[in-house]
Design a protein around this motif. Sequence first.
Motif, PDB file in Angstrom:
ATOM      1  N   TRP A  10      11.215  63.137  51.922  1.00 48.51           N
ATOM      2  CA  TRP A  10      11.372  63.003  53.429  1.00 48.51           C
ATOM      3  C   TRP A  10       9.706  63.600  54.024  1.00 48.51           C
ATOM      4  CZ3 TRP A  10      14.073  60.795  56.608  1.00 48.51           C
ATOM      5  CH2 TRP A  10      15.344  60.301  56.454  1.00 48.51           C
ATOM      6  N   LEU A  11       9.130  64.455  53.508  1.00 48.43           N
ATOM      7  CA  LEU A  11       7.838  64.700  53.834  1.00 48.43           C
ATOM      8  C   LEU A  11       6.912  63.760  53.754  1.00 48.43           C
ATOM      9  CD1 LEU A  11       7.681  68.700  52.855  1.00 48.43           C
ATOM     10  CD2 LEU A  11       8.121  67.582  55.067  1.00 48.43           C
ATOM     11  N   GLU A  12       7.210  62.953  52.572  1.00 56.49           N
ATOM     12  CA  GLU A  12       6.117  61.941  52.379  1.00 56.49           C
ATOM     13  C   GLU A  12       6.464  60.859  53.431  1.00 56.49           C
ATOM     14  OE1 GLU A  12       5.120  58.392  48.651  1.00 56.49           O
ATOM     15  OE2 GLU A  12       6.306  60.374  48.367  1.00 56.49           O
ATOM     16  N   LEU A  13       7.708  60.611  53.567  1.00 61.50           N
ATOM     17  CA  LEU A  13       7.947  59.366  54.779  1.00 61.50           C
ATOM     18  C   LEU A  13       7.148  60.078  56.021  1.00 61.50           C
ATOM     19  CD1 LEU A  13      11.829  58.577  54.357  1.00 61.50           C
ATOM     20  CD2 LEU A  13       9.840  57.460  53.655  1.00 61.50           C
TER      21      LEU A  13
ATOM     22  N   ASN B 115       6.907  52.069  58.449  1.00 64.92           N
ATOM     23  CA  ASN B 115       6.462  53.373  57.821  1.00 64.92           C
ATOM     24  C   ASN B 115       6.173  52.628  56.329  1.00 64.92           C
ATOM     25  OD1 ASN B 115       6.829  55.511  56.037  1.00 64.92           O
ATOM     26  ND2 ASN B 115       7.440  56.695  57.835  1.00 64.92           N
ATOM     27  N   ASP B 116       4.813  52.731  55.998  1.00 62.42           N
ATOM     28  CA  ASP B 116       4.530  52.295  54.605  1.00 62.42           C
ATOM     29  C   ASP B 116       5.316  52.559  53.480  1.00 62.42           C
ATOM     30  OD1 ASP B 116       2.801  50.788  56.092  1.00 62.42           O
ATOM     31  OD2 ASP B 116       0.886  51.675  55.309  1.00 62.42           O
ATOM     32  N   LYS B 117       5.900  53.575  53.640  1.00 66.22           N
ATOM     33  CA  LYS B 117       6.603  54.348  52.446  1.00 66.22           C
ATOM     34  C   LYS B 117       8.029  53.819  52.240  1.00 66.22           C
ATOM     35  CE  LYS B 117       3.176  56.757  50.977  1.00 66.22           C
ATOM     36  NZ  LYS B 117       2.306  56.360  49.585  1.00 66.22           N
TER      37      LYS B 117
ATOM     38  N   SER C  28      11.525  46.508  51.333  1.00 62.95           N
ATOM     39  CA  SER C  28      11.338  46.745  49.741  1.00 62.95           C
ATOM     40  C   SER C  28      10.364  47.842  49.385  1.00 62.95           C
ATOM     41  CB  SER C  28      10.955  45.295  49.248  1.00 62.95           C
ATOM     42  OG  SER C  28       9.359  45.175  49.772  1.00 62.95           O
ATOM     43  N   PRO C  29       9.441  48.310  50.262  1.00 61.44           N
ATOM     44  CA  PRO C  29       8.427  49.315  49.818  1.00 61.44           C
ATOM     45  C   PRO C  29       9.052  50.657  49.696  1.00 61.44           C
ATOM     46  CG  PRO C  29       7.757  48.242  51.816  1.00 61.44           C
ATOM     47  CD  PRO C  29       9.075  47.673  51.551  1.00 61.44           C
ATOM     48  N   LEU C  30      10.272  50.733  50.054  1.00 60.62           N
ATOM     49  CA  LEU C  30      11.170  51.801  49.755  1.00 60.62           C
ATOM     50  C   LEU C  30      11.213  51.823  48.060  1.00 60.62           C
ATOM     51  CD1 LEU C  30      13.103  54.533  50.487  1.00 60.62           C
ATOM     52  CD2 LEU C  30      14.965  52.807  50.759  1.00 60.62           C
ATOM     53  N   THR C  31      11.573  50.766  47.621  1.00 61.42           N
ATOM     54  CA  THR C  31      11.707  50.800  46.121  1.00 61.42           C
ATOM     55  C   THR C  31      10.499  51.521  45.369  1.00 61.42           C
ATOM     56  OG1 THR C  31      12.910  48.671  46.076  1.00 61.42           O
ATOM     57  CG2 THR C  31      11.945  49.380  44.168  1.00 61.42           C
TER      58      THR C  31
ATOM     59  N   SER D 253      25.700  50.663  36.368  1.00 64.46           N
ATOM     60  CA  SER D 253      24.452  51.006  36.503  1.00 64.46           C
ATOM     61  C   SER D 253      23.931  50.882  37.628  1.00 64.46           C
ATOM     62  CB  SER D 253      23.553  50.356  35.259  1.00 64.46           C
ATOM     63  OG  SER D 253      23.976  50.416  34.019  1.00 64.46           O
ATOM     64  N   ILE D 254      23.392  51.701  38.323  1.00 65.09           N
ATOM     65  CA  ILE D 254      22.849  51.719  39.856  1.00 65.09           C
ATOM     66  C   ILE D 254      21.199  51.368  39.587  1.00 65.09           C
ATOM     67  CG2 ILE D 254      22.344  52.741  41.874  1.00 65.09           C
ATOM     68  CD1 ILE D 254      25.304  52.470  41.567  1.00 65.09           C
ATOM     69  N   TYR D 255      20.738  50.281  40.323  1.00 70.20           N
ATOM     70  CA  TYR D 255      19.525  49.699  40.349  1.00 70.20           C
ATOM     71  C   TYR D 255      18.813  49.746  41.712  1.00 70.20           C
ATOM     72  CZ  TYR D 255      20.720  47.833  35.955  1.00 70.20           C
ATOM     73  OH  TYR D 255      21.166  47.805  34.454  1.00 70.20           O
ATOM     74  N   PRO D 256      17.684  49.677  42.126  1.00 69.50           N
ATOM     75  CA  PRO D 256      16.908  49.720  43.294  1.00 69.50           C
ATOM     76  C   PRO D 256      17.710  48.795  44.364  1.00 69.50           C
ATOM     77  CG  PRO D 256      15.293  49.797  41.814  1.00 69.50           C
ATOM     78  CD  PRO D 256      16.428  49.493  41.038  1.00 69.50           C
ATOM     79  N   LYS D 257      18.137  47.561  43.800  1.00 69.74           N
ATOM     80  CA  LYS D 257      18.927  46.651  44.898  1.00 69.74           C
ATOM     81  C   LYS D 257      19.962  47.178  45.362  1.00 69.74           C
ATOM     82  CE  LYS D 257      21.581  44.545  40.855  1.00 69.74           C
ATOM     83  NZ  LYS D 257      21.543  43.311  40.188  1.00 69.74           N
ATOM     84  N   HIS D 258      20.725  48.140  44.639  1.00 72.25           N
ATOM     85  CA  HIS D 258      22.012  48.589  45.244  1.00 72.25           C
ATOM     86  C   HIS D 258      21.505  49.688  46.552  1.00 72.25           C
ATOM     87  CE1 HIS D 258      23.485  47.674  41.047  1.00 72.25           C
ATOM     88  NE2 HIS D 258      24.357  46.845  41.931  1.00 72.25           N
ATOM     89  N   ILE D 259      20.689  50.166  46.359  1.00 73.91           N
ATOM     90  CA  ILE D 259      20.078  51.284  47.145  1.00 73.91           C
ATOM     91  C   ILE D 259      19.585  50.392  48.496  1.00 73.91           C
ATOM     92  CG2 ILE D 259      18.424  53.107  47.986  1.00 73.91           C
ATOM     93  CD1 ILE D 259      18.497  53.938  44.711  1.00 73.91           C
TER      94      ILE D 259
END
Length: 440
Positions: free
Chosen positions: A110-113, A176-178, A208-211, A254-260
């Motif tokens: 959160w601090l990075e965001l 937000n770039d992150k 997708s930058p969240l990934t 299995s959880i992958y970035p696409k699920h998030i």
Amino acid sequence: MAIREVRTTKIINGSISPNRSNQHETNPDKTTSQNNFSSRSDKTPAIENVLILQGGGSLGAFGCGVFKALSQKEVKVNIVAGTSIGGVNAAIIAGSKDGNRPEQLLEQFWLELADSFVDLENVDPFLSPYMERQLANFHYFSPSGSQEVKNESKRKVEEYTRTAKRSFISSAMFGNDKMFKARWRPEYALTDPQYFEPAKWTYLYDHSPLTATLQRYIDYDKLKPNGNSNSRLIMTAVNVLTAEPLTFDSNRQSIYPKHILATCGYPMYNFPWVEVEEGVYAWDGGLLSNSPLREVIDSSPVKDKRIFLVENYPKRINSLPEVYHRTRDIIFCDKTLSTVQISKAITSYLRYIDELYQTVEEYVDLTKIDKRRLEKIRRKYRKYKQDTGAEIKGIYYISREEPVHSIYENADFSPKAIKDSIREGELKTTQILEQMEKNK
């Protein structure tokens, strides 16, 4: 104190039947009082601690503070469930690369965001006033409480109006770039085939930058069956074409970035859908329910539970602007009470069946019943007893305060807003845990 309701419930075959205490009291039943919190060393806790994290954009920082306080008090979270930004928080908690202190990585996220927030004070001085004028008539806010409180907070309201609006404009224009970027940014000109055809766009922001950001915080090898995750992860989404609910459970897949990305792809905020399987396109689970308690019950109906439910949207209406604000909030607020009420009738029937079975076993001459039919009934009954029967020992609502209402609240990623939200979540949770200890 933000403990809004505590109730004891029985889960039978995924159903709930509540016995409620007074809505604003904090008196857990005797069974609850005799059970300690699960410590970090517990392997098979008698009671599962469940953390439910709502969606709400930047308000997810409040949930970060909640989990931070739970960790500081050594409350082991056995199941963490969330949707939208709550799903993002949940994934970091469950799959944190630092298994000993996942709360630290969550706060760092959160601090990075917040560090990636674009302060309009630092942009082109000719551009900033123009953007503010564009949204000058689109703010709904008001101080809550008595006239004395309103008078006292007038200056703070005016200050909040300015900062909240500027934060919203910043997010809308620069993203937000992150986490997410505006689709019209020049960098997409060579990679987006529809860049010069905005009439065909179905989204405005690429999340997708969240990934890439989450790669620094999540060990995805943990988020799979037998992956030794920090907590069991449950996230929700909705099938875009069929409107059916989708549940992503780390104990079953299995959880992958696409699920998030799917769980936080909210279309009204102009994020895209995500293809989670061939032909299955998903949007944010908050479209169906912003509090995935139902999914937790369906996924884990055996062990008794203690629920900590994070509410990002308080319930308060004192003026017309707050009517509009509350209308928006209802879409996202906790709706678990209706789930409990509907399930109560189902539970009563199941209990009746249980009583009938016991009566048959005790008083009926079983020699007069066909053996195959009797064994079939017994198998069904054993499965029913094995797969159900948990009780919810208490539901603790941890709610944000909102002295000033604003439709901009969930798009404010400024460092001050993020840090204040984390601090508030931590404080509210600490108060609740201390009250729970006193009630033992």
